[in-house]
Design a protein around this motif. Structure first.
Motif, PDB file in Angstrom:
ATOM      1  N   LEU A  30      27.747  94.097  16.064  1.00  0.00           N
ATOM      2  CA  LEU A  30      27.544  92.701  16.432  1.00  0.00           C
ATOM      3  C   LEU A  30      28.740  91.846  16.053  1.00  0.00           C
ATOM      4  N   LEU A  31      29.038  90.875  16.892  1.00  0.00           N
ATOM      5  CA  LEU A  31      30.191  90.003  16.689  1.00  0.00           C
ATOM      6  C   LEU A  31      29.788  88.557  16.942  1.00  0.00           C
ATOM      7  N   ILE A  32      29.894  87.731  15.887  1.00  0.00           N
ATOM      8  CA  ILE A  32      29.585  86.306  16.003  1.00  0.00           C
ATOM      9  C   ILE A  32      30.799  85.491  15.558  1.00  0.00           C
ATOM     10  N   PRO A  33      31.491  84.855  16.478  1.00  0.00           N
ATOM     11  CA  PRO A  33      32.579  83.957  16.098  1.00  0.00           C
ATOM     12  C   PRO A  33      32.032  82.587  15.689  1.00  0.00           C
ATOM     13  N   TYR A  34      32.765  81.944  14.796  1.00  0.00           N
ATOM     14  CA  TYR A  34      32.458  80.579  14.357  1.00  0.00           C
ATOM     15  C   TYR A  34      33.474  79.631  14.981  1.00  0.00           C
ATOM     16  N   VAL A  35      32.982  78.520  15.540  1.00  0.00           N
ATOM     17  CA  VAL A  35      33.852  77.488  16.112  1.00  0.00           C
ATOM     18  C   VAL A  35      33.438  76.140  15.539  1.00  0.00           C
ATOM     19  N   THR A  36      34.389  75.350  15.105  1.00  0.00           N
ATOM     20  CA  THR A  36      34.093  74.034  14.550  1.00  0.00           C
ATOM     21  C   THR A  36      33.742  73.058  15.660  1.00  0.00           C
ATOM     22  N   ALA A 224      40.797  95.233  12.245  1.00  0.00           N
ATOM     23  CA  ALA A 224      40.661  96.439  11.418  1.00  0.00           C
ATOM     24  C   ALA A 224      39.710  96.194  10.258  1.00  0.00           C
ATOM     25  N   GLN A 225      39.784  95.026   9.644  1.00  0.00           N
ATOM     26  CA  GLN A 225      38.862  94.706   8.559  1.00  0.00           C
ATOM     27  C   GLN A 225      37.428  94.571   9.081  1.00  0.00           C
ATOM     28  N   ALA A 226      37.269  94.058  10.298  1.00  0.00           N
ATOM     29  CA  ALA A 226      35.936  93.966  10.892  1.00  0.00           C
ATOM     30  C   ALA A 226      35.328  95.351  11.074  1.00  0.00           C
ATOM     31  N   VAL A 227      36.132  96.294  11.550  1.00  0.00           N
ATOM     32  CA  VAL A 227      35.655  97.675  11.707  1.00  0.00           C
ATOM     33  C   VAL A 227      35.263  98.246  10.351  1.00  0.00           C
ATOM     34  N   GLU A 228      36.074  97.993   9.327  1.00  0.00           N
ATOM     35  CA  GLU A 228      35.763  98.486   7.990  1.00  0.00           C
ATOM     36  C   GLU A 228      34.458  97.885   7.477  1.00  0.00           C
ATOM     37  N   ALA A 229      34.280  96.578   7.682  1.00  0.00           N
ATOM     38  CA  ALA A 229      33.054  95.915   7.223  1.00  0.00           C
ATOM     39  C   ALA A 229      31.823  96.494   7.911  1.00  0.00           C
ATOM     40  N   CYS A 230      31.964  96.868   9.180  1.00  0.00           N
ATOM     41  CA  CYS A 230      30.825  97.370   9.948  1.00  0.00           C
ATOM     42  C   CYS A 230      30.423  98.791   9.569  1.00  0.00           C
ATOM     43  N   LYS A 231      31.155  99.431   8.669  1.00  0.00           N
ATOM     44  CA  LYS A 231      30.700 100.708   8.143  1.00  0.00           C
ATOM     45  C   LYS A 231      29.459 100.527   7.276  1.00  0.00           C
ATOM     46  N   ALA A 232      29.283  99.301   6.755  1.00  0.00           N
ATOM     47  CA  ALA A 232      28.132  99.026   5.901  1.00  0.00           C
ATOM     48  C   ALA A 232      27.173  98.017   6.513  1.00  0.00           C
ATOM     49  N   SER A 233      27.616  97.272   7.528  1.00  0.00           N
ATOM     50  CA  SER A 233      26.783  96.222   8.102  1.00  0.00           C
ATOM     51  C   SER A 233      26.564  96.455   9.588  1.00  0.00           C
ATOM     52  N   ASP A 234      25.717  95.615  10.174  1.00  0.00           N
ATOM     53  CA  ASP A 234      25.452  95.710  11.605  1.00  0.00           C
ATOM     54  C   ASP A 234      26.462  94.932  12.433  1.00  0.00           C
ATOM     55  N   GLY A 235      27.245  94.078  11.777  1.00  0.00           N
ATOM     56  CA  GLY A 235      28.206  93.281  12.516  1.00  0.00           C
ATOM     57  C   GLY A 235      28.933  92.322  11.603  1.00  0.00           C
ATOM     58  N   VAL A 236      29.744  91.462  12.215  1.00  0.00           N
ATOM     59  CA  VAL A 236      30.586  90.552  11.445  1.00  0.00           C
ATOM     60  C   VAL A 236      30.558  89.149  12.035  1.00  0.00           C
ATOM     61  N   ILE A 237      30.842  88.188  11.157  1.00  0.00           N
ATOM     62  CA  ILE A 237      31.042  86.800  11.542  1.00  0.00           C
ATOM     63  C   ILE A 237      32.518  86.487  11.285  1.00  0.00           C
ATOM     64  N   ILE A 238      33.203  85.988  12.290  1.00  0.00           N
ATOM     65  CA  ILE A 238      34.627  85.692  12.181  1.00  0.00           C
ATOM     66  C   ILE A 238      34.808  84.183  12.291  1.00  0.00           C
ATOM     67  N   GLY A 239      35.294  83.548  11.221  1.00  0.00           N
ATOM     68  CA  GLY A 239      35.412  82.101  11.207  1.00  0.00           C
ATOM     69  C   GLY A 239      36.835  81.592  11.189  1.00  0.00           C
ATOM     70  N   SER A 240      37.508  81.734  10.059  1.00  0.00           N
ATOM     71  CA  SER A 240      38.827  81.114   9.899  1.00  0.00           C
ATOM     72  C   SER A 240      39.833  81.602  10.934  1.00  0.00           C
ATOM     73  N   ALA A 241      39.826  82.888  11.256  1.00  0.00           N
ATOM     74  CA  ALA A 241      40.767  83.413  12.249  1.00  0.00           C
ATOM     75  C   ALA A 241      40.559  82.754  13.604  1.00  0.00           C
ATOM     76  N   VAL A 242      39.301  82.527  13.959  1.00  0.00           N
ATOM     77  CA  VAL A 242      38.991  81.885  15.233  1.00  0.00           C
ATOM     78  C   VAL A 242      39.439  80.427  15.217  1.00  0.00           C
ATOM     79  N   VAL A 243      39.111  79.715  14.143  1.00  0.00           N
ATOM     80  CA  VAL A 243      39.440  78.292  14.072  1.00  0.00           C
ATOM     81  C   VAL A 243      40.952  78.094  14.003  1.00  0.00           C
ATOM     82  N   ARG A 244      41.634  78.925  13.240  1.00  0.00           N
ATOM     83  CA  ARG A 244      43.100  78.843  13.182  1.00  0.00           C
ATOM     84  C   ARG A 244      43.695  79.027  14.576  1.00  0.00           C
TER      85      ARG A 244
END
Length: 268
Positions: A30-36, A224-244
């Motif tokens: 799962l992939l959820i981006p954050y947008v301000t 790459a860090q998102a893939v690593e995180a998903c070894k333990a979770s169902d997905g990731v939330i990406i915030g600062s990279a998206v907003v930057r």
């Protein structure tokens, strides 16, 4: 995992959780981006992110005194507030979004408290928002908000921190709706050079006690860090990279960034 978790049936959940469960059960990460919300171009960024493969969108309602947001999101929030953004204006703009995926709002409890739990939840529903994350509201104090959200049909997403004790974690995960937000580290949002060890630890602990989707957020700085995180979770939330990316390169570049995360997660 308890029988209650194993026996959860599809259809008993809100729009966000049902959508995330279906995606997860199909084998997707799962992939959820954050947008301000309120930042110039934010609506186009949301639509670009959805078109690039986001499973849901987290919309930040700018707040003048954040405690979880790092410098990138604070900068975007300050610009949005300086430009006249308000909770009402962000929700009014969110109402016009047509993305095909569920939307969640992330903000701080004072905005909900000031407006009143029921009115705040009703405003989210009117804006087509499925869920809310109140980043500074501890679970042990969240009872009135959880009741109002449940009654109104808003999915109240709760945060599980690395410091959440074992005796509280299962209860917190059970009370959360939509998904469980596994906070990857003790600190504010922002991109890091490496994924914190606590990110995989807290996600694994959550998945041990719940069948609800568990997504890791805070401190994920690359696909790459998102893939690593998903070894333990169902997905990731990406915030600062998206907003930057939104601030530096504009809304269309947000779609390109989200597509890069989507590709990496699909490849595993």
């Amino acid at each position: 995992m308890s029988d209650q978790h194993r026996n959860s049936q599809p259809g008993a959940f809100g729009a966000l959780e049902e959508h995330l469960r279906a995606r997860r059960d199909s084998g997707a990460k799962l992939l959820i981006p954050y947008v301000t919300g309120g930042y110039p171009g934010w609506q186009r960024a949301v639509e670009a992110a959805a078109a690039a493969g986001a499973d849901a969108i987290e919309i930040g309602v700018p707040f003048s005194d954040p405690v979880m947001d790092g410098p990138v999101i604070q900068q975007a929030s300050t610009a949005a507030l300086d430009g006249g953004a308000t909770p009402a204006s962000v929700l009014a703009q969110a109402r016009g979004l047509d993305t095909g995926v569920p939307h969640a709002v992330m903000t701080y409890y004072n905005l909900c408290h000031h407006q009143g739990h029921e009115r705040f939840a009703s405003a989210l529903v009117e804006a087509g928002v499925s869920a809310a994350i109140l980043a500074d509201l501890p679970y042990v104090e969240a009872g009135p908000w959880l009741e109002a959200a449940e009654a109104t049909g808003v999915e109240a997403v709760l945060l599980a921190a690395p410091t959440t004790p074992e005796h509280r974690l299962a209860e917190l995960c059970e009370a959360s709706r939509g998904f469980v937000y596994a906070v990857g580290l003790l600190g504010v949002t922002g991109e890091r050079a490496a994924l914190a060890r606590t990110a995989t630890e807290i996600a694994a602990r959550c998945r041990d006690v719940t069948d609800r989707p568990v997504l890791t957020g805070v401190g994920i700085g690359s696909p790459a860090q998102a893939v690593e995180a998903c070894k333990a979770s169902d997905g990731v939330i990406i915030g600062s990279a998206v907003v930057r990316t939104l601030m530096s390169d504009g809304p269309e570049a947000v779609g390109e960034l989200v597509a890069a995360y989507r590709t990496a997660l699909d490849r595993g």
